[in-house]
Motif scaffolding. Structure first.
Motif, PDB file in Angstrom:
ATOM      1  N   ASN A 151      -7.134   6.928 -11.321  1.00 20.97           N
ATOM      2  CA  ASN A 151      -7.180   7.514  -9.975  1.00 20.97           C
ATOM      3  C   ASN A 151      -7.142   9.039 -10.063  1.00 20.97           C
ATOM      4  O   ASN A 151      -6.868   9.607 -11.113  1.00 20.97           O
ATOM      5  CB  ASN A 151      -6.005   6.988  -9.140  1.00 20.97           C
ATOM      6  CG  ASN A 151      -6.110   7.419  -7.674  1.00 20.97           C
ATOM      7  OD1 ASN A 151      -7.220   7.581  -7.155  1.00 20.97           O
ATOM      8  ND2 ASN A 151      -4.982   7.632  -7.020  1.00 20.97           N
TER       9      ASN A 151
ATOM     10  N   GLY B 230      -0.670   7.050  -6.922  1.00 21.12           N
ATOM     11  CA  GLY B 230      -1.544   6.791  -5.774  1.00 21.12           C
ATOM     12  C   GLY B 230      -1.698   5.319  -5.418  1.00 21.12           C
ATOM     13  O   GLY B 230      -2.690   4.923  -4.811  1.00 21.12           O
ATOM     14  N   LYS B 231      -0.695   4.512  -5.764  1.00 24.76           N
ATOM     15  CA  LYS B 231      -0.782   3.079  -5.465  1.00 24.76           C
ATOM     16  C   LYS B 231      -0.904   2.858  -3.950  1.00 24.76           C
ATOM     17  O   LYS B 231      -1.794   2.137  -3.485  1.00 24.76           O
ATOM     18  CB  LYS B 231       0.454   2.344  -6.002  1.00 24.76           C
ATOM     19  CG  LYS B 231       0.568   2.377  -7.516  1.00 24.76           C
ATOM     20  CD  LYS B 231       1.758   1.578  -8.023  1.00 24.76           C
ATOM     21  CE  LYS B 231       3.107   2.157  -7.668  1.00 24.76           C
ATOM     22  NZ  LYS B 231       3.363   3.486  -8.265  1.00 24.76           N
ATOM     23  N   SER B 232      -0.004   3.494  -3.202  1.00 25.35           N
ATOM     24  CA  SER B 232      -0.043   3.310  -1.745  1.00 25.35           C
ATOM     25  C   SER B 232      -1.331   3.874  -1.172  1.00 25.35           C
ATOM     26  O   SER B 232      -1.965   3.253  -0.316  1.00 25.35           O
ATOM     27  CB  SER B 232       1.148   3.990  -1.088  1.00 25.35           C
ATOM     28  OG  SER B 232       2.309   3.783  -1.835  1.00 25.35           O
ATOM     29  N   ALA B 233      -1.710   5.047  -1.644  1.00 22.86           N
ATOM     30  CA  ALA B 233      -2.920   5.698  -1.122  1.00 22.86           C
ATOM     31  C   ALA B 233      -4.150   4.813  -1.358  1.00 22.86           C
ATOM     32  O   ALA B 233      -5.016   4.685  -0.484  1.00 22.86           O
ATOM     33  CB  ALA B 233      -3.110   7.059  -1.781  1.00 22.86           C
TER      34      ALA B 233
ATOM     35  N   ASP C 170     -11.047  13.165  -8.546  1.00 24.14           N
ATOM     36  CA  ASP C 170     -11.463  14.449  -7.974  1.00 24.14           C
ATOM     37  C   ASP C 170     -10.878  15.623  -8.759  1.00 24.14           C
ATOM     38  O   ASP C 170     -11.371  16.742  -8.663  1.00 24.14           O
ATOM     39  CB  ASP C 170     -11.036  14.531  -6.497  1.00 24.14           C
ATOM     40  CG  ASP C 170      -9.557  14.207  -6.305  1.00 24.14           C
ATOM     41  OD1 ASP C 170      -9.148  13.080  -6.653  1.00 24.14           O
ATOM     42  OD2 ASP C 170      -8.811  15.092  -5.839  1.00 24.14           O
ATOM     43  N   LEU C 171      -9.832  15.358  -9.552  1.00 24.09           N
ATOM     44  CA  LEU C 171      -9.202  16.433 -10.336  1.00 24.09           C
ATOM     45  C   LEU C 171      -9.773  16.535 -11.746  1.00 24.09           C
ATOM     46  O   LEU C 171      -9.372  17.405 -12.522  1.00 24.09           O
ATOM     47  CB  LEU C 171      -7.685  16.202 -10.418  1.00 24.09           C
ATOM     48  CG  LEU C 171      -6.930  16.030  -9.094  1.00 24.09           C
ATOM     49  CD1 LEU C 171      -5.460  15.726  -9.339  1.00 24.09           C
ATOM     50  CD2 LEU C 171      -7.079  17.285  -8.228  1.00 24.09           C
TER      51      LEU C 171
ATOM     52  N   ALA D 243      -8.529   8.012  -4.407  1.00 24.61           N
ATOM     53  CA  ALA D 243      -8.063   7.405  -3.154  1.00 24.61           C
ATOM     54  C   ALA D 243      -8.243   8.374  -1.996  1.00 24.61           C
ATOM     55  O   ALA D 243      -8.733   7.991  -0.941  1.00 24.61           O
ATOM     56  CB  ALA D 243      -6.592   7.003  -3.288  1.00 24.61           C
TER      57      ALA D 243
END
Ligand code: GDP
Ligand code: ZN
Length: 312
Positions: free
Chosen positions: A127, A186-189, A130-131, A159
């Motif tokens: 995840n 970023g699990k929730s995202a 973008d970075l 995400a």
């Protein structure tokens, strides 16, 4: 009647019938006295048979189908009892980030072999893509190569930027998935990106030996509107680690296992031995150096430093 346990409170179980209806069930007394080692006779994910009570408002569970797999957590006290967190898991989704926070290869590899020992296939999700620029991009490409070469499915997503989240959704569709990874990856995202109505509290699952605080919360299976379930395990920071036999460890590294029969000695541990096919494959690049390092580290019984396992 048949159903799947989607939530447990310790004395009541919520059972989902095939038509989607949920019913509160109790367990028939007999199961309580069967001398099971586990503190809980029934776990989320269990396939059960039940009968309706007279008023048909609640049910009584009469039998549990054999589990295809399950994950456990050791008991808080030293009674050697285990607590089954969840069962019949189709896959574990390991969410990895290379930075903010960094997920180490040691952590990934320990997770992979432990899940394999539990008979749970793992899909790796990178995840925050973008970075991935500059050095981080190079690092990512190397890592992805290593895990693809090892035989794992990898998906690259963001995400927050909604990059490739459709692939993540397809991965979850019609499966029962355990969502794992350090806190902050970023699990929730990610879950929210594909199912906004689910407001998950996804706690971290690490495989640490850490003597963390155990809270007595129970796992829960959330239904996905497009088919499938995700297992949420609030408050559970630790899975019961497997005690591997030394000669077994290589069996859980698929790309290492492929070579072990070509070693000169059939009890080769692939460390100091001569004519070792595994070491040759590391030199030729067929086995990633970091994977071999993890193998040796697990063989030596090294614990990862606490920082490697910590929540943030
Ligand atoms: P969890 O602890 O694993 O559930 O992680 P969260 O979903 O709470 O995310 C942790 C932080 O990472 C939040 O600030 C998110 O906005 C951020 N985050 C999540 N996904 C991405 C992503 O794809 N790119 C970037 N740059 N940040 C993300
Ligand atoms: Zn060898």
């Amino acid at each position: 009647m048949e159903g799947i346990v989607v939530k447990s409170t310790g004395s009541w179980y919520i059972v989902r019938q095939e038509n989607g209806k949920r019913i509160d069930c109790k367990l028939k007394g007999i199961y309580r006295i069967k001398g099971l080692k586990a503190t809980n006779p029934i776990a989320v994910g269990d396939h059960v048979d039940f009968v309706l009570s007279e008023k048909e408002k609640t049910g009584m569970i009469t039998s549990i189908a054999p589990r295809s797999n399950y994950i456990i957590r050791r008991s808080i006290n030293l009674s050697k009892q285990t607590h089954i967190i969840a069962s019949n898991i189709d896959q574990a989704i390991l969410i990895v980030t290379l930075a903010f926070p960094r997920t180490s290869t040691g952590f990934i590899d320990r997770f992979l072999i432990t899940a394999a020992a539990y008979h749970i296939p793992v899909k790796i999700i990178f995840n925050k893509c973008d970075l991935f620029t500059g050095e981080l991009k190079e690092h990512f490409e190397n890592l992805q190569d290593i895990y693809i070469q090892a035989g794992y499915d990898c998906i690259v997503v963001s995400a927050t930027k909604k990059i490739n989240t459709e692939a993540f959704k397809n991965l979850l569709k019609d499966k029962t998935s355990l969502i794992s990874g350090h806190s902050g990856v970023g699990k929730s995202a990610l879950i929210n990106a594909i199912e906004p109505s689910l407001n998950l509290k996804t706690a971290e699952i690490s495989l640490a030996h850490l003597k963390g605080i155990h809270t007595t919360t129970f796992a829960e299976m959330h239904e996905l509107s497009f088919g499938g379930f995700v297992i949420d395990t609030p408050g559970i920071k630790e899975l019961g680690l497997i005690d591997f036999k030394k000669e077994e460890i290589s069996h859980f590294f698929p790309e290492i296992f492929k070579h072990i029969h070509q070693c000169k000695f059939n009890n080769c541990l692939h460390t100091h031995e001569v004519q070792c096919a595994v070491k040759r494959a590391v030199e030729s690049g067929e086995i990633g150096q970091s994977r071999y390092n993890s193998y040796v580290s697990i063989l030596n019984g090294d614990d990862l430093g606490v920082e490697e396992w910590e929540l943030k």
